[in-house]
Design a protein around this motif. Structure first.
Motif, PDB file in Angstrom:
ATOM      1  N   VAL A 274     -31.245  46.472 -41.536  1.00  0.00           N
ATOM      2  CA  VAL A 274     -31.086  44.799 -42.053  1.00  0.00           C
ATOM      3  C   VAL A 274     -30.125  44.333 -41.540  1.00  0.00           C
ATOM      4  O   VAL A 274     -30.609  42.828 -41.351  1.00  0.00           O
ATOM      5  CB  VAL A 274     -30.859  44.998 -43.701  1.00  0.00           C
ATOM      6  CG1 VAL A 274     -30.921  43.523 -44.302  1.00  0.00           C
ATOM      7  CG2 VAL A 274     -31.994  45.903 -44.385  1.00  0.00           C
TER       8      VAL A 274
ATOM      9  N   GLN B 293     -31.667  49.280 -34.033  1.00  0.00           N
ATOM     10  CA  GLN B 293     -33.024  49.056 -34.082  1.00  0.00           C
ATOM     11  C   GLN B 293     -34.112  49.369 -33.187  1.00  0.00           C
ATOM     12  O   GLN B 293     -35.007  49.602 -33.078  1.00  0.00           O
ATOM     13  CB  GLN B 293     -33.114  47.429 -34.885  1.00  0.00           C
ATOM     14  CG  GLN B 293     -32.386  47.205 -36.063  1.00  0.00           C
ATOM     15  CD  GLN B 293     -31.823  45.866 -36.345  1.00  0.00           C
ATOM     16  OE1 GLN B 293     -32.194  44.961 -35.659  1.00  0.00           O
ATOM     17  NE2 GLN B 293     -31.051  45.773 -37.248  1.00  0.00           N
TER      18      GLN B 293
ATOM     19  N   ARG C 209     -46.842  51.503 -38.482  1.00  0.00           N
ATOM     20  CA  ARG C 209     -47.252  50.146 -38.738  1.00  0.00           C
ATOM     21  C   ARG C 209     -48.463  49.988 -38.233  1.00  0.00           C
ATOM     22  O   ARG C 209     -48.635  49.686 -36.924  1.00  0.00           O
ATOM     23  CB  ARG C 209     -46.181  49.042 -38.399  1.00  0.00           C
ATOM     24  CG  ARG C 209     -46.862  47.799 -39.105  1.00  0.00           C
ATOM     25  CD  ARG C 209     -45.568  46.699 -38.795  1.00  0.00           C
ATOM     26  NE  ARG C 209     -44.220  46.959 -39.515  1.00  0.00           N
ATOM     27  CZ  ARG C 209     -43.232  46.408 -39.346  1.00  0.00           C
ATOM     28  NH1 ARG C 209     -43.196  45.087 -38.432  1.00  0.00           N
ATOM     29  NH2 ARG C 209     -42.080  46.697 -39.664  1.00  0.00           N
TER      30      ARG C 209
ATOM     31  N   ALA D 268     -42.028  42.823 -33.114  1.00  0.00           N
ATOM     32  CA  ALA D 268     -41.636  44.062 -33.845  1.00  0.00           C
ATOM     33  C   ALA D 268     -41.563  45.046 -32.976  1.00  0.00           C
ATOM     34  O   ALA D 268     -40.906  46.347 -33.119  1.00  0.00           O
ATOM     35  CB  ALA D 268     -42.439  44.216 -35.238  1.00  0.00           C
TER      36      ALA D 268
ATOM     37  N   ARG E 132     -38.390  44.917 -30.660  1.00  0.00           N
ATOM     38  CA  ARG E 132     -37.242  44.638 -31.429  1.00  0.00           C
ATOM     39  C   ARG E 132     -36.833  45.841 -32.417  1.00  0.00           C
ATOM     40  O   ARG E 132     -35.784  46.160 -32.760  1.00  0.00           O
ATOM     41  CB  ARG E 132     -37.065  43.543 -31.749  1.00  0.00           C
ATOM     42  CG  ARG E 132     -36.908  42.115 -30.658  1.00  0.00           C
ATOM     43  CD  ARG E 132     -36.804  40.968 -31.327  1.00  0.00           C
ATOM     44  NE  ARG E 132     -35.949  40.616 -32.170  1.00  0.00           N
ATOM     45  CZ  ARG E 132     -35.723  39.738 -33.220  1.00  0.00           C
ATOM     46  NH1 ARG E 132     -36.819  38.703 -33.004  1.00  0.00           N
ATOM     47  NH2 ARG E 132     -34.654  39.515 -34.065  1.00  0.00           N
TER      48      ARG E 132
ATOM     49  N   HIS F 278     -36.921  45.147 -35.650  1.00  0.00           N
ATOM     50  CA  HIS F 278     -35.857  44.562 -36.100  1.00  0.00           C
ATOM     51  C   HIS F 278     -36.077  44.181 -37.621  1.00  0.00           C
ATOM     52  O   HIS F 278     -35.562  43.750 -38.550  1.00  0.00           O
ATOM     53  CB  HIS F 278     -35.605  42.952 -35.669  1.00  0.00           C
ATOM     54  CG  HIS F 278     -36.642  42.157 -35.536  1.00  0.00           C
ATOM     55  ND1 HIS F 278     -37.703  42.323 -34.913  1.00  0.00           N
ATOM     56  CD2 HIS F 278     -36.926  40.966 -36.238  1.00  0.00           C
ATOM     57  CE1 HIS F 278     -38.697  41.260 -34.974  1.00  0.00           C
ATOM     58  NE2 HIS F 278     -38.259  40.461 -36.095  1.00  0.00           N
ATOM     59  N   ASP F 279     -37.575  44.624 -38.037  1.00  0.00           N
ATOM     60  CA  ASP F 279     -38.031  44.310 -39.451  1.00  0.00           C
ATOM     61  C   ASP F 279     -38.552  45.428 -40.305  1.00  0.00           C
ATOM     62  O   ASP F 279     -39.657  45.337 -40.983  1.00  0.00           O
ATOM     63  CB  ASP F 279     -39.111  43.283 -39.476  1.00  0.00           C
ATOM     64  CG  ASP F 279     -40.018  43.513 -38.551  1.00  0.00           C
ATOM     65  OD1 ASP F 279     -40.258  44.454 -37.616  1.00  0.00           O
ATOM     66  OD2 ASP F 279     -41.119  42.702 -38.554  1.00  0.00           O
TER      67      ASP F 279
ATOM     68  N   ARG G 276     -39.457  48.052 -42.723  1.00  0.00           N
ATOM     69  CA  ARG G 276     -39.321  48.040 -44.482  1.00  0.00           C
ATOM     70  C   ARG G 276     -38.819  49.364 -44.900  1.00  0.00           C
ATOM     71  O   ARG G 276     -38.863  50.525 -43.992  1.00  0.00           O
ATOM     72  CB  ARG G 276     -40.655  47.689 -44.753  1.00  0.00           C
ATOM     73  CG  ARG G 276     -41.461  46.698 -44.385  1.00  0.00           C
ATOM     74  CD  ARG G 276     -42.955  46.311 -44.664  1.00  0.00           C
ATOM     75  NE  ARG G 276     -43.387  45.198 -44.089  1.00  0.00           N
ATOM     76  CZ  ARG G 276     -44.488  45.416 -43.215  1.00  0.00           C
ATOM     77  NH1 ARG G 276     -44.657  46.467 -42.922  1.00  0.00           N
ATOM     78  NH2 ARG G 276     -44.875  44.404 -42.465  1.00  0.00           N
TER      79      ARG G 276
END
Length: 340
Positions: A189, A197, A209, A216, A219, A221-222, A224
């Motif tokens: 986060v 990350q 995903r 994404a 990186r 970086h997101d 979940r």
């Protein structure tokens, strides 16, 4: 007579930590040589008591309530190991990689990431003289630099055995799911963990995903929280490589059923337990840089929020994965879980 009995008791308590390792060593390692006597002669000669002696010395006077708490934790851990580990295996050198050594003060500290290990490493650097001044002033990048503190795995088998006999061994643990939530928040986060990350986040996104966006994939970086947990539960994760230390189980990092730990500190009582360890060193001027209690309470709330959207099925599977940490360190199932 009492002094001789006490001395035998101290050595017996220390040797328990080395008993399993001794089985793995060559016979020559069983004999105490001149180097081992040098390690403990100052302490056992009466000039200075080691932290191990201070813990087990029956002549120290009235026992504090905290000393009794730690005795009970040792007993609980020993009973849990007997009850829940069916086969004992021999220690390997890599099992000792997380056990840091302070020869100057006779300490062995097994560090568990996300359980104040940065603060403890700062204290050990200050104690060893490798860094001077306030432990809090030591930069984090210096604390975690490879080779800054020696690991027990760096020594020969005979040297390992000598330190296990003579040194105070301790570790600090944390409620497993709060530690997991802290690892996720810290590594996936916060923006300063970009390198982490890219290494792990991109792997999670690519594997779990559907139709990820290009940024994404590049990186990571997101990620979940649900994706992070699915990655931990995916059999491919541990098949490809060991868990990263930030989410590896505490018992798998420190092997408390193979090594005897004299003190089991807890994140939930960090300030008191850290002060107890430092008190055994006889250094009242050294204070542990513990976070405020409000911060510890916030970690519980954060974990509760993160897990509220995780299905009972996945909560159950995750609990099974971290079950031994709950059992060995006497943690209850968190109230925010829905396991039934």
């Amino acid at each position: 007579m009492g002094r001789r009995c006490w001395r035998r008791r101290v050595l017996a308590a220390a040797c328990l930590g080395a008993a399993l390792l001794v089985l793995w060593l060559a016979p020559s390692a069983l004999r105490l040589g001149s180097e081992n006597r040098a390690l403990v002669s100052g302490w056992l000669g009466g000039k200075k008591k080691s932290p191990l002696q201070m813990l087990y010395d029956p002549d120290m006077g009235p026992r504090s309530a905290l000393a009794e708490v730690h005795r009970q934790r040792r007993d609980l851990l020993r009973r849990a190991c007997s009850r829940h580990t069916r086969r004992q295996r021999l220690l390997r050198p890599e099992d000792l990689r997380h056990v840091l050594v302070d020869d100057a003060n006779g300490l062995l500290y097994c560090y568990v990431p996300k359980v104040a290990c940065t603060s403890w490493k700062r204290v050990l650097l200050a104690l060893s003289g490798r860094s001077r001044g306030d432990p809090l002033a030591i930069p984090a990048q210096e604390v975690h630099a490879p080779g800054r503190l020696p690991s027990l795995a760096d020594f020969s088998p005979a040297e390992i055995n000598r330190r296990l006999r003579a040194y105070l061994a301790f570790l600090f643990v944390r409620e497993p799911f709060e530690r997991l939530a802290s690892a996720y928040s810290n590594k996936f986060v916060r923006p300063y963990s970009a390198a982490f990350q890219r290494r792990y986040g991109t792997r999670i996104v690519r594997r779990l995903r559907p139709r990820p966006r290009p940024d994404a994939l590049a990186r990571g970086h997101d990620v979940r929280f649900a994706e992070f947990l699915a990655y931990l539960l995916d059999p491919r994760t541990r098949r490809d490589e060991p868990f990263n230390e930030h989410w590896e189980r505490a018992h798998a990092l420190c092997h408390p059923c193979l090594l005897r730990y004299d003190i089991v500190g807890k994140f939930e009582t960090l300030a008191e337990d850290a002060a107890f360890v430092l008190g055994l060193l006889g250094l009242p001027g050294l204070r542990f840089p513990a976070p405020p209690r409000a911060q510890a309470a916030a970690t519980h709330d954060r974990a509760a929020r993160l897990f509220q959207d995780i299905s009972p099925f996945y909560q159950q599977r995750l609990f099974h994965l971290y079950r031994m940490d709950f059992l060995l360190f006497n943690y209850s199932i968190p109230s925010y879980l829905r396991l039934h």
